[in-house]
Design an enzyme around this catalytic site. Structure first.
Site, PDB file in Angstrom:
ATOM      1  CG  ASP A 192      -2.125   0.902   1.070  1.00  0.00           C
ATOM      2  OD1 ASP A 192      -2.235   1.586   0.026  1.00  0.00           O
ATOM      3  OD2 ASP A 192      -2.965   0.952   1.989  1.00  0.00           O
ATOM      4  CB  ALA A 193       4.147   1.661  -1.603  1.00  0.00           C
TER       5      ALA A 193
END
Length: 286
Positions: A192-193
């Site tokens: 979830d960068a």
């Protein structure tokens, strides 16, 4: 809202010192988030009422990052259903060129370490949504079934994805092996960068938070960083010096990989994200 008294007492017990203050913070997909101070140190306290296992899972993921990966991350003091207590990391979400290069170094190191298979040790979460991680030996099968079809199914069950669009996703998923090559090896992904989940001070990345861990293809992580323009060209140039980025990645696989985070957003918010899924599928003939 203030930190509930019972949880305040529980937090003091965990930290081993009385709280000198606790104030709400913004952010977080699960429950309420507080900044707290005790014994001259800063902490983040996350609370979910009624309690589920979401914060416990988040705590397990953060501990994995902090203790078993090259990424800097807060190592929780404690996690249990409904409560997560961790040290607060300094930083904001603004990345200059040097910080982008540092982020590229960290991701290249993360993606360079082989994992045993696709999936993970346990099921994780993304944006507060279930993210199953069954074991797979083939990347295209994992991404098609455990990511695209799984999240499309969650969105359809929630009434935010109709049967017609689900059918188009099914047709694309059936051809996944034609689009997604196998990586050199499975690698740990933050999952979830985007910029709200990455902290920096000056030229250095200081922490990664709110992970959605799994073992997958590094390309899907790179694709995610482009969805909200988390990084600029310096990041990809630096990453490419350490790990090859295939020429067709940006034009072909990047938008296809981003079907997954788009479906996460369809499940959470509906609206324009559904149109983006439709546009991507149409672009590639589905």
């Amino acid at each position: 809202m203030p930190l509930p008294e019972a949880l305040r007492e529980r937090t003091e017990e965990i930290i081993g010192a009385p709280l000198e203050g606790a104030a709400p913070l913004s952010g977080g997909c699960v429950g309420e988030v507080y900044g707290a101070r005790a014994g001259g140190r800063e902490y983040v306290v996350k609370v979910e009422t009624p309690a589920t296992d979401l914060l416990e899972t988040e705590g397990r993921m953060l501990r994995h990052l902090a203790q078993r990966s090259p990424l800097p991350a807060p190592d929780p003091l404690h996690f249990e259903p409904g409560l997560l207590v961790m040290p607060r990391i300094d930083g904001d979400h603004h990345f200059g060129p040097a910080a982008e290069e540092h982020a590229a170094d960290l991701f290249a190191a993360l993606h360079g370490e082989p994992a045993p298979h696709f999936g993970f040790e346990y099921d994780t979460v993304i944006g507060g949504l279930p993210q199953p991680n069954p074991r797979y030996d083939k990347w295209a099968d994992f991404f098609a079934e455990a990511r695209l079809l799984e999240m499309a199914g969650q969105a359809r069950t929630a009434g935010r994805l109709d049967d017609a669009l689900y059918g188009r996703i099914e047709r694309f998923a059936a051809d996944a092996a034609d689009w997604f090559p196998e990586p050199e090896h499975p690698a740990l992904l933050h999952g979830d960068a985007w910029d709200n989940n990455i902290l920096a001070v000056g030229d250095r990345i200081t922490g990664f938070i709110d992970p959605a861990l799994y073992w997958g293809h590094p390309e899907v992580e790179l694709a995610f960083t482009t969805m909200f323009r988390t990084f600029g060209d310096r990041f990809y140039a630096r990453y490419g010096e350490q790990r090859r980025i295939e020429p067709e990645f940006f034009e072909v696989r990047r938008p296809l990989y981003n079907l997954y985070p788009l479906l996460v957003h369809v499940r959470l918010f509906g609206g324009p994200y559904r149109s983006s899924v439709e546009s991507t599928l149409k672009r590639f003939g589905y």
